[in-house]
Write a protein that holds these residues in place. Structure first.
Motif, PDB file in Angstrom:
ATOM      1  N   MET A 100       0.833  -1.214   0.000  1.00 13.24           N
ATOM      2  CA  MET A 100       0.000   0.000   0.000  1.00 13.24           C
ATOM      3  C   MET A 100       0.861   1.255   0.000  1.00 13.24           C
ATOM      4  O   MET A 100       0.519   2.243  -0.661  1.00 13.24           O
ATOM      5  N   GLN A 101       1.974   1.243   0.716  1.00 15.23           N
ATOM      6  CA  GLN A 101       2.877   2.393   0.730  1.00 15.23           C
ATOM      7  C   GLN A 101       3.488   2.614  -0.651  1.00 15.23           C
ATOM      8  O   GLN A 101       3.626   3.756  -1.099  1.00 15.23           O
ATOM      9  N   GLN A 102       3.840   1.536  -1.344  1.00 14.70           N
ATOM     10  CA  GLN A 102       4.405   1.662  -2.684  1.00 14.70           C
ATOM     11  C   GLN A 102       3.373   2.187  -3.667  1.00 14.70           C
ATOM     12  O   GLN A 102       3.697   2.998  -4.534  1.00 14.70           O
ATOM     13  N   LYS A 107       1.323   6.744  -6.951  1.00 15.84           N
ATOM     14  CA  LYS A 107       0.278   7.722  -7.296  1.00 15.84           C
ATOM     15  C   LYS A 107       0.790   9.147  -7.129  1.00 15.84           C
ATOM     16  O   LYS A 107       0.450  10.030  -7.914  1.00 15.84           O
ATOM     17  N   GLU A 108       1.603   9.380  -6.095  1.00 16.41           N
ATOM     18  CA  GLU A 108       2.161  10.711  -5.878  1.00 16.41           C
ATOM     19  C   GLU A 108       3.120  11.098  -7.000  1.00 16.41           C
ATOM     20  O   GLU A 108       3.182  12.245  -7.400  1.00 16.41           O
TER      21      GLU A 108
END
Length: 111
Positions: A100-102, A107-108
């Protein structure tokens, strides 16, 4: 197989779960993933309670169940059978949090 070697092997495999849970707690706190560290704190507390329960019952277990390799091996087998599910869940939760962090970073970058 020597009883001490068997005891050492069980001890090493038994330590994998709490170490993984601790890594998950640290990762959750650093990355601000509240559900990850809270879940792993619960798993770690459960692990300590199960371990303490069987270690306090070691004399009773020794008298009722004579085992090759000694009572320590049997107690560690009992403990590992109880904490294997929280260990597996901890691993998959950590993997999900990293994934989820990746995704969040990807997306950023796209924006």
């Amino acid at each position: 197989m020597d009883g001490q070697l068997l005891f050492a092997m069980f001890l090493i495999t038994l330590l994998v779960g709490p170490i993984l849970m601790t890594i998950s707690i640290v990762f959750g706190l650093r990355k601000n993933v509240k559900w990850l560290w809270i879940t792993n704190v619960v798993f770690l507390i459960f692990t300590f309670i199960i371990s303490a329960y069987y270690l306090l019952q070691i004399d009773q277990i020794a008298t009722q169940n004579p085992t090759p390799g000694g009572t320590g091996v049997l107690v560690m087998l009992l403990i590992s059978s109880w904490i294997s599910v929280p260990t597996a869940l901890s691993f998959f939760l950590l993997a999900a949090a990293i994934f989820m962090q990746q995704r969040k970073k990807a997306k950023e970058i796209q924006l």
